[in-house]
Scaffold this active site. Structure first.
Site, short mmCIF file in Angstrom:
data_model
loop_
_atom_site.label_atom_id
_atom_site.label_comp_id
_atom_site.label_asym_id
_atom_site.label_seq_id
_atom_site.Cartn_x
_atom_site.Cartn_y
_atom_site.Cartn_z
N LYS A 192 -0.72 -4.15 -3.25
CA LYS A 192 -2.03 -3.62 -2.87
C LYS A 192 -2.15 -2.21 -3.45
CE LYS A 192 -5.31 -1.89 -0.04
NZ LYS A 192 -5.68 -0.49 0.21
N SER A 247 0.82 -1.21 0.00
CA SER A 247 0.00 0.00 0.00
C SER A 247 0.85 1.27 0.00
CB SER A 247 -0.96 -0.04 1.20
OG SER A 247 -1.93 0.96 1.11
N ASP A 304 10.14 5.73 -10.13
CA ASP A 304 9.76 6.37 -11.40
C ASP A 304 10.47 7.71 -11.60
OD1 ASP A 304 8.16 4.26 -11.92
OD2 ASP A 304 6.26 5.35 -11.92
#
Length: 469
Positions: free
Chosen positions: A349, A324, A335
């Protein structure tokens, strides 16, 4: 997999309500549209004019046959169930079933569940100290929380709990199992566990306690290399993380040469806390965005100017217990090319739950959106893939005799620094890392990578300086 504690908003429930109140707006707008259509109809009839009526789409209406089936089942239970059941109990059970059948994270919140929701984000609650979910009807340990009774007793991520004391878990809901795990501090609960690699179930006694979770821990691994462990994301984790960075720089006496962020077995928590933590390391750019069917579930979070450690190399450690909010942080830094992600595949998740109040005492926690990393990746059911895969391992140093060297030769040519006591500098450097990195192969790998990046960075700086001259 159903997780017990996985929410979107910050600790105070008032904030949760403010966010979710807007979810009722589309319904209100629909009611207003229906009123306006009624007014048009009345005016047309009064003026003896022609009125065009748009009939509702039958496919979007409630299925009458299924409603009849529901009332039939309701009546059968009322009449023939072995024990008398109240209408309120049956309706509440129907609501619970309707939500739990959507996905593992949507659930009905009774008044006591409200209190537990607030406890889970405040960092203090009673119980064993494990993040759990459901798998094949059993309770699965997503991760034990650091410095809690479960972790100290030896409960591990991936353990499958099949009995709580003498009560089989099979057939229980997650909420029922969690209630059994909670209890008076000082009482003992016996967990019967199936663990990968074990041929038979094992029993672990865990003494319940008031769980006070320290969200952020820090230390210097070696001179210039900092370590921050985030156990879970609570409402103030972002602030604690920034404070930890300042304290590490102060302890070192200047900018760090490298930083390890340990997210292993971090089950997640508050979305905004993960965003604030990422923001502390990014100068600009997208951190995370969410997409859902309603407008209020479409959010974008971007970094504000200011990298608090000014480009210092960062390695983030993750594993199968990182879920999560942990994956949001790891995905954003990966990224944006701000950190190297090391370890093993994360949990996966990638959905957002919103608490929607029904009245003053009841609410539902419902999945309203998926979240995406800056590059548009959804990690739902896939997880974050590390840049460098490093699996846990136990290291054992081999005893070896000292090598015969040039200095041992009789009549050897004297070295420039021979005899000044500097010939064991490497060993001293290794010892100063402490036992933490020595015991932990993944952490040692992260530290070695940071050292290599630092060496390359110094070489590049010297080359640029030389070229300028």
């Amino acid at each position: 997999m159903k997780r017990d504690r996985s929410i979107l908003s910050s600790r105070p429930l008032r904030a949760i309500l403010l966010v979710t109140c807007f979810i009722t707006v589309p319904g209100l707008a629909l009611g207003q549209d229906q009123n306006s259509e009624t007014e048009k109809l009345l005016k047309g009839l009064q003026n003896n004019g022609q009125v065009e009526i748009t009939l509702p789409d039958p496919e979007k209406q409630l299925p009458l046959d299924d409603l009849r089936k529901f009332t039939e089942v309701f009546a059968r239970i009322k009449d023939a169930y072995v024990e008398e059941v109240s209408d309120q109990k049956l309706l509440e059970s129907a609501i619970k079933g309707m939500l739990s059948d959507l996905d593992p994270h949507s659930t009905y919140l009774a008044p006591k569940d409200y209190e537990e929701l607030e406890e889970s984000t405040s960092g203090e609650f009673g119980g064993l100290g494990i993040e759990v979910g459901m798998e094949n009807g059993f309770v699965k340990v997503i991760s034990p929380i650091d410095d809690t009774p479960a972790q100290k007793a030896g409960v591990q991520a991936g353990d499958l709990i099949i009995k709580l004391d003498e009560k089989p878990v099979k057939g229980m809901s997650l909420e029922e199992a969690v209630k059994l795990m909670r209890g008076k501090p000082g009482t003992v609960l016996t967990l019967t566990i199936m663990r990968e690699g074990e041929s038979a179930p094992i029993e672990i006694d865990v003494k319940r306690d008031v769980i006070k979770v320290t969200s952020v821990k820090k230390r210097i691994l070696e001179n210039g290399y900092g370590y921050v462990r985030i156990t879970q994301f609570q409402a103030d984790t972002g602030t604690q993380f920034s404070d930890a960075l300042k304290a590490l720089k102060k302890e070192h006496g200047g900018d760090l040469d490298g930083l390890v962020i340990d997210l292993r077995n971090n089950p997640g928590g508050v979305l905004q806390a993960a965003v604030a933590t990422a923001d502390a390391l990014l100068d600009d750019g997208l951190i995370v965005y969410t997409e859902g069917r309603i407008q209020s579930s479409r959010l974008r979070f971007s970094a504000s100017p200011g990298d608090e450690i000014e480009g210092t190399p960062v390695v983030v450690l993750i594993n199968g217990g990182s879920a999560s909010a942990s994956e949001i942080l790891a995905g954003a830094l990966q990224d944006q090319e701000r950190a190297v992600i090391m370890g093993t595949q994360s949990f996966g998740k990638g959905s957002v739950q919103t608490v929607i109040p029904l009245d003053e005492n009841h609410a539902i926690k419902m999945t309203t959106a998926r979240y995406y990393t800056p590059s548009g990746r959804s990690i739902q059911a896939t997880g974050i893939t590390p840049d460098i895969v490093v699996r846990p391992a136990e290291l054992k140093e081999l005893d070896s005799k000292p090598f015969f060297t040039e200095a041992d030769l009789s009549g050897h040519l004297k070295g420039q620094n021979e005899g000044d006591g500097n010939n064991n500098a490497t060993d001293q450097g290794e010892d100063s890392a402490g036992n933490l990195a020595a015991r932990d192969y993944q952490l040692r790998s992260a530290l070695n990578l940071l050292k290599g990046l630092h060496i390359l960075g110094k070489k590049s700086t010297r080359e640029m300086t030389g070229a300028g001259e």
